[in-house]
Design a protein around this motif. Structure first.
Motif, PDB file in Angstrom:
ATOM      1  N   PRO A  84      96.313 -43.921 -35.012  1.00  0.00           N
ATOM      2  CA  PRO A  84      96.222 -43.977 -33.550  1.00  0.00           C
ATOM      3  C   PRO A  84      95.066 -43.154 -33.002  1.00  0.00           C
ATOM      4  O   PRO A  84      94.672 -42.131 -33.576  1.00  0.00           O
ATOM      5  CB  PRO A  84      97.570 -43.386 -33.095  1.00  0.00           C
ATOM      6  N   CYS A 119      94.348 -39.011 -33.090  1.00  0.00           N
ATOM      7  CA  CYS A 119      94.850 -38.355 -34.297  1.00  0.00           C
ATOM      8  C   CYS A 119      93.692 -38.257 -35.288  1.00  0.00           C
ATOM      9  O   CYS A 119      93.096 -39.277 -35.655  1.00  0.00           O
ATOM     10  CB  CYS A 119      96.004 -39.146 -34.897  1.00  0.00           C
ATOM     11  N   CYS A 166     100.125 -37.337 -39.021  1.00  0.00           N
ATOM     12  CA  CYS A 166     101.267 -38.178 -38.653  1.00  0.00           C
ATOM     13  C   CYS A 166     102.420 -38.056 -39.632  1.00  0.00           C
ATOM     14  O   CYS A 166     103.568 -38.387 -39.277  1.00  0.00           O
ATOM     15  CB  CYS A 166     100.853 -39.647 -38.605  1.00  0.00           C
ATOM     16  N   THR A 190     105.589 -40.099 -32.394  1.00  0.00           N
ATOM     17  CA  THR A 190     104.794 -40.770 -31.365  1.00  0.00           C
ATOM     18  C   THR A 190     103.456 -41.279 -31.877  1.00  0.00           C
ATOM     19  O   THR A 190     102.749 -41.990 -31.160  1.00  0.00           O
ATOM     20  CB  THR A 190     104.537 -39.806 -30.189  1.00  0.00           C
ATOM     21  N   GLN A 191     103.086 -40.916 -33.110  1.00  0.00           N
ATOM     22  CA  GLN A 191     101.787 -41.335 -33.638  1.00  0.00           C
ATOM     23  C   GLN A 191     101.876 -42.087 -34.963  1.00  0.00           C
ATOM     24  O   GLN A 191     100.898 -42.685 -35.391  1.00  0.00           O
ATOM     25  CB  GLN A 191     100.873 -40.114 -33.805  1.00  0.00           C
TER      26      GLN A 191
END
Length: 243
Positions: free
Chosen positions: A136, A139, A145, A159-160
């Motif tokens: 994403p 990031c 992640c 969320t990522q």
């Protein structure tokens, strides 16, 4: 950064590894003004056959991989590939989930050419599933992640994390636990941890909620104060290239 304090913290960090039976290979003097060189995770990754050397995306980090290659060669570690041509790649964009499953992240640091080269090196080494994953926006690396803690346990940034990573972890019977606190994730770099052995990890100190959640899953948590080093933008995981 206070260099003396940072150096003392780094020495104490390495002693935790040694106290737990881990051989530590020090990069040594780089002989050039490369202030990010202590983030050794980024300069290479390991396949079953040997190391793949990075090609740093950031101009300020260009050349770091040469010093990592020299240290690995001195230890007799085979170097099976160096990312070249139009490729950029940083070692933190690889996550080895198990002997059959590897994720390679495509994003701001590793471009498509670099990812293809690294994925091919893992496939050539006999890894059954090498999955290329888009990271994403915002990031830096795929290891921001996900962190694998055991052969069946991973902690993720919910969320990522790419759905592709999540569904493949579940298919390989992983228990996936979400980071419990965004403040600890961002300010405390709570996901920036290193497994010493199954369900034993070294973590940056002070992430109370994350530590409690890991302990609920039977994980022994060894905390280390790397607060001065974290001012450079990384923590335990970033500072450790696993050979």
């Amino acid at each position: 950064i206070d260099p003396l304090k940072a150096r003392a913290q780094h020495d104490a960090f390495m002693e935790i590894y040694r106290d737990n039976g881990v051989k530590v290979i020090e990069l040594g003097e780089v002989g050039a003004p490369l202030p990010n060189a202590y983030f050794c995770r980024d300069t290479f990754c390991m396949t079953p056959d040997g190391a793949v050397m990075s090609r740093m995306a950031s101009a300020s980090r260009a050349g770091e991989e040469r010093f990592a290659a020299a240290a690995l060669a001195h230890e007799g570690v085979p170097i099976v590939h160096s990312v070249d041509g139009e490729g950029t790649f940083e070692g933190a964009d690889v996550v080895v989930a198990n002997e059959d499953l590897v994720f390679v992240g495509l994003g701001m640091r590793s471009n498509r050419s670099g990812v293809k080269q690294v994925a091919r090196a893992f496939r050539d080494a006999g890894v059954a599933e090498v999955i290329e994953v888009e990271i994403p926006y915002g990031c830096g690396h795929i290891d921001g992640c996900i962190n694998v803690i055991d052969k069946d346990l991973a902690m993720v940034m919910p969320t990522q994390l790419s759905w592709v990573v999540y569904e493949n972890l579940k298919r390989h019977s992983f228990t996936v636990i979400d980071l419990p606190d965004m403040a600890e994730s961002q300010g405390g770099m709570a996901l920036n941890i290193v497994p010493l052995q199954p369900r034993t990890v070294v973590t940056p100190a002070g992430n109370v909620k994350t530590k409690a959640l890991l302990e609920q899953h039977g994980v022994e948590v060894i905390e280390v104060d790397v607060s001065e080093l974290m001012k450079g933008g990384g923590s335990c995981h970033c500072m450790t290239g696993v050979v």
